[in-house]
Design a protein around this motif. Sequence first.
Motif, PDB file in Angstrom:
ATOM      1  N   GLU A  87      10.549 -10.132  -4.492  1.00 32.18           N
ATOM      2  CA  GLU A  87      10.417  -9.631  -3.125  1.00 32.18           C
ATOM      3  C   GLU A  87       9.594  -8.347  -3.117  1.00 32.18           C
ATOM      4  O   GLU A  87       9.560  -7.612  -4.096  1.00 32.18           O
ATOM      5  N   LYS A  88       8.934  -8.107  -1.970  1.00 31.10           N
ATOM      6  CA  LYS A  88       8.266  -6.828  -1.762  1.00 31.10           C
ATOM      7  C   LYS A  88       9.285  -5.857  -1.187  1.00 31.10           C
ATOM      8  O   LYS A  88      10.133  -6.256  -0.381  1.00 31.10           O
ATOM      9  N   HIS A  89       9.219  -4.611  -1.599  1.00 29.78           N
ATOM     10  CA  HIS A  89      10.248  -3.646  -1.226  1.00 29.78           C
ATOM     11  C   HIS A  89       9.893  -2.871   0.036  1.00 29.78           C
ATOM     12  O   HIS A  89      10.318  -1.721   0.211  1.00 29.78           O
ATOM     13  N   SER A  90       9.130  -3.495   0.917  1.00 27.95           N
ATOM     14  CA  SER A  90       8.801  -2.922   2.224  1.00 27.95           C
ATOM     15  C   SER A  90       8.624  -4.074   3.204  1.00 27.95           C
ATOM     16  O   SER A  90       8.121  -5.145   2.830  1.00 27.95           O
ATOM     17  N   LEU A  91       9.034  -3.868   4.463  1.00 26.44           N
ATOM     18  CA  LEU A  91       8.983  -4.944   5.454  1.00 26.44           C
ATOM     19  C   LEU A  91       7.656  -5.017   6.201  1.00 26.44           C
ATOM     20  O   LEU A  91       7.460  -5.926   7.019  1.00 26.44           O
ATOM     21  N   VAL A  92       6.736  -4.083   5.961  1.00 31.90           N
ATOM     22  CA  VAL A  92       5.450  -4.124   6.663  1.00 31.90           C
ATOM     23  C   VAL A  92       4.603  -5.285   6.142  1.00 31.90           C
ATOM     24  O   VAL A  92       4.792  -5.750   5.008  1.00 31.90           O
ATOM     25  N   PRO A  93       3.679  -5.797   6.956  1.00 32.88           N
ATOM     26  CA  PRO A  93       2.816  -6.899   6.507  1.00 32.88           C
ATOM     27  C   PRO A  93       1.916  -6.448   5.355  1.00 32.88           C
ATOM     28  O   PRO A  93       1.715  -5.254   5.116  1.00 32.88           O
ATOM     29  N   ASP A  94       1.346  -7.417   4.638  1.00 33.23           N
ATOM     30  CA  ASP A  94       0.425  -7.107   3.557  1.00 33.23           C
ATOM     31  C   ASP A  94      -0.803  -6.374   4.100  1.00 33.23           C
ATOM     32  O   ASP A  94      -1.311  -6.685   5.177  1.00 33.23           O
TER      33      ASP A  94
ATOM     34  N   GLU B  96       1.895  -2.212  -4.624  1.00 31.64           N
ATOM     35  CA  GLU B  96       3.284  -2.414  -4.182  1.00 31.64           C
ATOM     36  C   GLU B  96       3.574  -3.886  -3.930  1.00 31.64           C
ATOM     37  O   GLU B  96       4.688  -4.367  -4.196  1.00 31.64           O
ATOM     38  N   GLU B  97       2.602  -4.634  -3.418  1.00 32.38           N
ATOM     39  CA  GLU B  97       2.807  -6.052  -3.106  1.00 32.38           C
ATOM     40  C   GLU B  97       2.924  -6.908  -4.366  1.00 32.38           C
ATOM     41  O   GLU B  97       3.509  -7.993  -4.326  1.00 32.38           O
ATOM     42  N   ILE B  98       2.404  -6.411  -5.485  1.00 35.35           N
ATOM     43  CA  ILE B  98       2.519  -7.137  -6.749  1.00 35.35           C
ATOM     44  C   ILE B  98       3.972  -7.196  -7.215  1.00 35.35           C
ATOM     45  O   ILE B  98       4.355  -8.074  -7.990  1.00 35.35           O
ATOM     46  N   ASP B  99       4.813  -6.294  -6.711  1.00 37.90           N
ATOM     47  CA  ASP B  99       6.239  -6.317  -7.062  1.00 37.90           C
ATOM     48  C   ASP B  99       6.862  -7.683  -6.807  1.00 37.90           C
ATOM     49  O   ASP B  99       7.768  -8.114  -7.536  1.00 37.90           O
ATOM     50  N   ALA B 100       6.407  -8.358  -5.755  1.00 36.68           N
ATOM     51  CA  ALA B 100       6.995  -9.655  -5.401  1.00 36.68           C
ATOM     52  C   ALA B 100       6.803 -10.685  -6.503  1.00 36.68           C
ATOM     53  O   ALA B 100       7.610 -11.614  -6.645  1.00 36.68           O
TER      54      ALA B 100
END
Length: 516
Positions: free
Chosen positions: A480-487, A471-475
């Motif tokens: 941007e990452k599509h979630s507000l939680v930390p990595d 999911e973090e690769i989306d950025a």
Amino acid sequence: MLKRSATGTWLPAWVPESTVNVSILLLFCSMVQSATNGYDGSMMNGLNILPSYTNYFNLNAATTGLNTASIFIGGFWGPIFSGIMSDRLGRRPTLFWGAVITLIGILLQTAAQNIAMFVVARIVLGFGSAVSGIAGAVYLSETFSSRWRAWGVGLLNDFYYVGALLAAGITLGTGTWNTTWAWRAPSLFQGIFSILCIIILPFIPESPRWLVHEGYLDEARLAVAQTNANGDLSDPVVLVVYKEIIDTLKWEKEEGRTMSPKEIVKSPGARKRFLIGMSPGPFSCIAGNIIASYYLGAELDTAGITSNIQQLKANVVLNVWCLGCCLAGTHLVAKWGRRPTAILSQVLLIACLFIIGGLSKVYADNPTGASNAIVYGDVAVMFLFQGFYSIAWTPLLTLYPPEVMNYSIRANGYAATSFSLNALALLFVFIMPIGLTNIGWKMYMVNASWDIVILGLIWYYWVETKGKSVEEIDALFDGEKHSLVPDVELVRRGEVQIDDKALEVHIIGEVTTMKG
């Protein structure tokens, strides 16, 4: 201790409580495609050397290429169905059916009475291994925790050489037999990996990403806990991973992303992901390893080593060497990164191909007068080439594409990667014996030249995905990452603290809304 886990499919699961045990089972189950293909390549290397095989089918250059390359006909068609099957049936059921089809192909190949039957059997085998291979790579990338993904998914293809080593040893052992079982026995043993996959499938969870997408939210959270925190549903890492998954898939649905194969070319971002993600397939296929993977005998002939037994022994040594190199390469991919490892490997491959071509030319110009140094130097560089190929392309072929592609295009996109790989492999495996026969050493020079082009494309276009969840690769692609939680890895290492209770309340509210 096993725990009954709902999977959202007809295939039930009794999953171990230990995350380490779950990860080991995941790896062994999903190794089926690479081990089967590795076994196949090494086995065909051995069979193409054995007179009991070549004389039984009365092979020439064209029929040798057909018998060998026919597995890629099935591999060409398998991806057309595998992506859709993985999305609709689930990752685990698709692995099951792929393994069953592979076993059918292996049994037909073992019983082959003529070239037509042998070719049909290998088409079925190729179809089944393509289906299970695509499902396996997608399944592992979605199920392994981010801290182990490079090793877990990279080792999926590293097992190519485990299968290859077993095949090399078995064909060496049966090589002196004077019956058709000299080639039928190695073929029959090829089914062991598919059987192992079927046995292990009931003891691993379904992909949590697939479960969330299909609406099995509670089951998905348990799968995340089983693969990250020994089944602890309230572990901070589990909360963050789960929140990333539901936020990202919710965003994809709100954006109108569908599971249709058309999604891979629907938007500029999807096209970019697809082109970069699919590139390891064709890049690895035309890198030059097909010569040694399927036609080692012909390659050694050009270097002056013509004894059948010596060639079979070289096949065994080659696979031991490549297994060591791909394990070292997986370590580099995990610690150094995907892109730098690919660049290093490609530079070394180009150098080796030019050296092999030059040494082979010297031998071809004067076979009777060539020194032993030329012959053994050529063989040594051939072995170095295969090792350098294994450093990057063996782990990256299954690791990089599913990482780069987001959920809506992952299964179909990786299927397209496999499709392009098998289409090119079908062509190259068929023409290589003809090329080696007609232009000899010049094949290496041609191969080195197009490898330079590949190096430039990797340098300019590839992105680095090390240390990020899928999911973090989306950025890297969407900005941007599509979630507000930390990595996830920051939370796992304790570098970022989260409010567990507040996040739990937020997750419960979001899940309730999604269920409603």
